[in-house]
Design a protein around this motif. Structure first.
Motif, short mmCIF file in Angstrom:
data_model
loop_
_atom_site.label_atom_id
_atom_site.label_comp_id
_atom_site.label_asym_id
_atom_site.label_seq_id
_atom_site.Cartn_x
_atom_site.Cartn_y
_atom_site.Cartn_z
N LYS A 33 0.83 -1.20 0.00
CA LYS A 33 0.00 0.00 0.00
C LYS A 33 0.87 1.26 0.00
CE LYS A 33 -3.93 2.14 2.09
NZ LYS A 33 -4.53 2.50 3.37
N ARG A 34 1.90 1.21 0.84
CA ARG A 34 2.82 2.33 0.92
C ARG A 34 3.58 2.48 -0.39
NH1 ARG A 34 5.62 2.94 6.55
NH2 ARG A 34 4.23 4.69 6.93
N LYS A 35 3.97 1.32 -0.95
CA LYS A 35 4.69 1.32 -2.24
C LYS A 35 3.83 2.01 -3.30
CE LYS A 35 7.04 -0.62 -5.88
NZ LYS A 35 7.18 0.44 -6.85
N GLN A 36 2.53 1.74 -3.28
CA GLN A 36 1.65 2.36 -4.26
C GLN A 36 1.59 3.87 -4.07
OE1 GLN A 36 -1.69 -0.15 -3.58
NE2 GLN A 36 -1.18 -1.53 -5.27
N ILE B 132 3.94 5.70 -2.76
CA ILE B 132 5.23 6.24 -3.19
C ILE B 132 5.33 6.23 -4.71
CG2 ILE B 132 7.74 5.89 -3.11
CD1 ILE B 132 7.26 4.62 -0.32
N ASP B 133 4.84 5.15 -5.33
CA ASP B 133 4.81 5.08 -6.79
C ASP B 133 4.08 6.28 -7.38
OD1 ASP B 133 6.22 2.79 -7.00
OD2 ASP B 133 4.56 1.50 -7.63
N SER B 134 2.90 6.58 -6.81
CA SER B 134 2.14 7.67 -7.43
C SER B 134 2.80 9.01 -7.12
CB SER B 134 0.66 7.66 -7.04
OG SER B 134 0.53 7.53 -5.67
N LEU B 135 3.47 9.10 -5.98
CA LEU B 135 4.23 10.32 -5.67
C LEU B 135 5.36 10.49 -6.69
CD1 LEU B 135 4.65 12.67 -3.69
CD2 LEU B 135 6.05 11.17 -2.28
N ALA B 136 6.06 9.39 -6.96
CA ALA B 136 7.17 9.42 -7.92
C ALA B 136 6.65 9.79 -9.31
CB ALA B 136 7.86 8.07 -7.97
#
Lengths: 193, 173, 297
Positions: free
Chosen positions: A31-34, A36-40
């Motif tokens: 969930k956190r990865k997602q 961060i992905d969208s932040l990136a």
């Protein structure tokens, strides 16, 4: 007076950040990865937007310079663009700022920079210093036209390094933890798409 | 508040006791003098009670005024969130740089400084908030102008005692 | 032919319609889907359905090759996590395995491809980024005293402190080769077996001619280019110029070797694709192949 002093402390502390790493060995949850992905991806989109503004011939010089500053802020220090074309495999290296300046100085009367809606985000991998690193791939279509009708077109694939780091900062006396996402080196490859 | 009530009931108890004591004294020769003294005493006590009531009313008025000020301030504080929303969307959707810049300058007047910190929540898991890198209100509004993306909802707002914003939290949607 | 296959692959997954729908109807469909899937991130978007579907089909990163091979993402490149039903789904993997080969390569027979896919699915073989047994071959150009020289770097992932890093595991450079050439079938020069009684005074004659110096080195000697490479770089004689291209060698799928190369060309069969596939029967086969890849003759 006291108030502004207090504010200075707050602002100063904003920039004196200290890195804190996630627990050793602990992976980032999906969930956190997602998030961060969208932040990136947002940072990459911001860069795309800035590139379009810088490349646009209608952008006044002062605005273009300000936007270049903002675009540069997205990058980790020392980031480079490595450019190769279909005919020339050899990679030409440019500092990010130089690349923007070249883009602004291009000798076309009209420039159109468009982005494909497609992107690809790699896994985040941990590097020896504890920071996470990933690569976001996007595609750009460039078209430059001169008044005499000469046209140049290309589609480039941009593989963009992203660094992700958990950091801490003090705001109004309390500690705020945040994800610092910075862009790094970019490989630009001309594609035959 | 509690202390005031306790004090006033103590006072009336004393007054009652004094009245009973004087009423119980049966000496007629001293009756007139005593009556005059009692009347004076009564007047004094009544005066004190009135002053006490006055003090109590004053306290109540103060409390009410404070509460009203708080409510008013709260009402005022609702407006900035809406105002911000309007400014942000005006900046992001502005057709030209000049009008975007004038919206930015107007909006800046709501803040204690252009460097007011802005925190952007990118995700929340088990009550723990994940933030983007903190920025300042001036940089954030320029960001809206450049990217034309207004994708954050207004979250918590903190104010100083003059009603200016000292910290803004935004929530990524 | 391939295009039709990929499109029908996308089509089957997205629309669950018949496999035989003609291509002419599918392209607009794909375009619609891609348009619908778009978000409003960019200011100016390219609105070219066919171009875009080509880019979707492309295996854009080595990371994507891993995920497609393992069946860990959907057709748009959205990642499946282990709690998702589709994660490593056999049907999904089968579809992906059929599009991960360089279609223009006559060297990989259809039969071999099918056999490989069958083996991978039956034996549950997955690729693991941190699993070792795969390495990169990077073709670079260095300048040696001002002259361009190709240098091949073999690179591997290595655990280091809190994470991993790529390191150079071997170096090969043509420019170093002539110095080690020797013909062991000929008698050549030698130090006679009683030289020791003369305190090897004949070494003076032996090294008179530098060209024959390697006649005096043992037969099993294997020159190590990494040592020379590092030496020349440190001396400032050898300077990095550019990377020309790279490929990857995989020994991770037990019983198989495959090579991964980048195909930057028109069409749908592009990006990182399997450019060579070999069935490995014995450990000896594997060793021979490894030596061949590392230029160890």
């Amino acid at each position: 007076m006291l108030n502004s002093k207090f504010l200075y402390t707050v602002i100063a502390s904003l920039f004196i950040t200290s890195a804190v790493f996630a627990q050793s060995g602990a992976d980032i949850s999906p969930k956190r990865k997602q998030a961060i992905d969208s932040l990136a991806l947002e940072k990459v989109r911001d860069l795309s937007k800035y590139i379009s503004i810088i490349g646009d011939k209608r952008t006044p010089f002062s605005e273009a310079t300000r936007v270049m500053d903002r675009a540069e802020e997205l990058f980790a220090p020392d980031s480079e663009m490595g450019v190769s074309s279909i005919n020339k495999k050899e990679v030409s290296y440019y500092k990010v700022r130089k690349y923007f300046e070249r883009l602004m100085a291009l000798n076309y009367d009209r420039v159109s920079i468009e982005w494909y809606n497609i992107f690809y985000i790699s896994d985040l991998e941990r590097q020896p210093d504890g920071r996470y690193v990933g690569v976001v791939t996007i595609y750009q279509r460039f078209e430059g036209t001169s008044d005499d009708g000469l046209k140049y077109k290309d589609t480039t694939k941009k593989d963009i390094t992203i660094y992700v780091e958990r950091k801490k900062t003090q705001i109004a006396g309390r500690t705020v933890e945040f994800w610092d996402v910075l862009l790094g080196d970019i490989k630009v490859t001309e594609t035959s798409a | 508040m509690m202390r005031t009530i306790r004090n006033s009931s103590k006072l009336s108890m004393i007054a009652l006791l004094v009245l009973l004591m004087f009423g119980g004294a049966g000496c007629k020769s001293k009756k007139k003098a005593m009556e005059a003294q009692a009347a004076a005493e009564k007047a004094r006590l009544e005066q004190e009670a009135a002053a006490q009531r006055e003090r109590e009313a004053e306290l109540k008025r103060q409390r009410e005024a404070e509460e009203e000020a708080k409510r008013a301030a709260e009402a005022r504080r609702e407006t900035p969130a809406q105002k911000l929303d309007l400014y942000f969307s005006a900046i992001a959707n502005s057709g030209n740089v000049n009008s975007a810049n004038s919206s930015i300058n107007e909006a800046l007047s709501l803040f204690s400084s252009p460097d007011t910190p802005v925190l952007i929540v990118i995700a929340e898991e088990n009550g723990q908030k994940d933030y983007d890198r903190p920025t300042t209100i001036r940089d954030y509004m320029n960001y809206l102008k450049d990217t034309k993306k207004n994708m954050n909802k207004i979250g918590n707002i903190k104010f100083d005692n003059t009603g200016k914003i000292t910290e803004l939290e935004l929530i990524r949607q | 032919m391939f295009t039709i296959r990929l499109i029908s692959f996308i089509n089957r997954s997205f629309f669950k319609t018949a496999y035989t729908v003609p291509r002419i109807f599918l392209l607009p469909l794909i375009f619609i889907v891609l348009t619908l899937c778009s978000t409003n991130g960019y200011g100016q978007m390219v609105k070219d359905g066919e171009d875009e579907s080509r880019l979707y089909a492309q295996t854009k990163q080595i990371n994507q090759f891993f995920r497609r091979f393992n069946g860990e993402e959907d057709e748009k490149g959205e990642r499946y996590y282990p709690n998702n039903k589709q994660y490593r789904n056999v049907k999904l993997r089968k579809k992906y395995l059929s599009i991960l080969f360089d279609e223009n390569n006559g060297g990989i027979s259809k039969d071999l491809q099918v056999q490989f896919a069958k083996d991978v699915l039956e034996k549950n073989l997955f690729l693991n980024f941190h699993g070792g047994n795969w390495f990169a071959e990077v073709h670079t150009i260095f300048t040696m005293n001002g002259k361009d020289q190709p240098v091949t770097l073999f690179m591997e992932l290595e655990k280091h402190h809190q994470g991993t890093r790529w390191i150079i595991s071997k170096v090969y450079a043509d420019m170093f080769e002539p110095y080690f050439k020797r013909d062991t079938t000929k008698i050549g020069q030698f130090l006679h077996p009683l030289s020791h009684e003369l305190a090897f005074m004949n070494l003076r004659k032996a090294f008179n001619n530098p060209d024959s110096a390697n006649h005096y080195i043992n037969k099993r000697f294997r020159p190590d280019h990494s040592t020379l490479f590092l030496y020349e770089v440190k001396r400032g004689n050898l300077r990095f110029k550019t990377v020309e291209d790279m490929k990857f060698h995989f020994f991770q799928a037990a019983g198989w070797y495959f090579e991964l190369s980048l195909f930057n060309r028109p069409g749908y069969n592009t990006g990182w694709l399997i450019s060579n596939l070999v069935k490995i029967n014995t450990d000896k086969d594997k060793e021979i192949l490894r030596k061949h890849l590392y230029y160890e003759k």
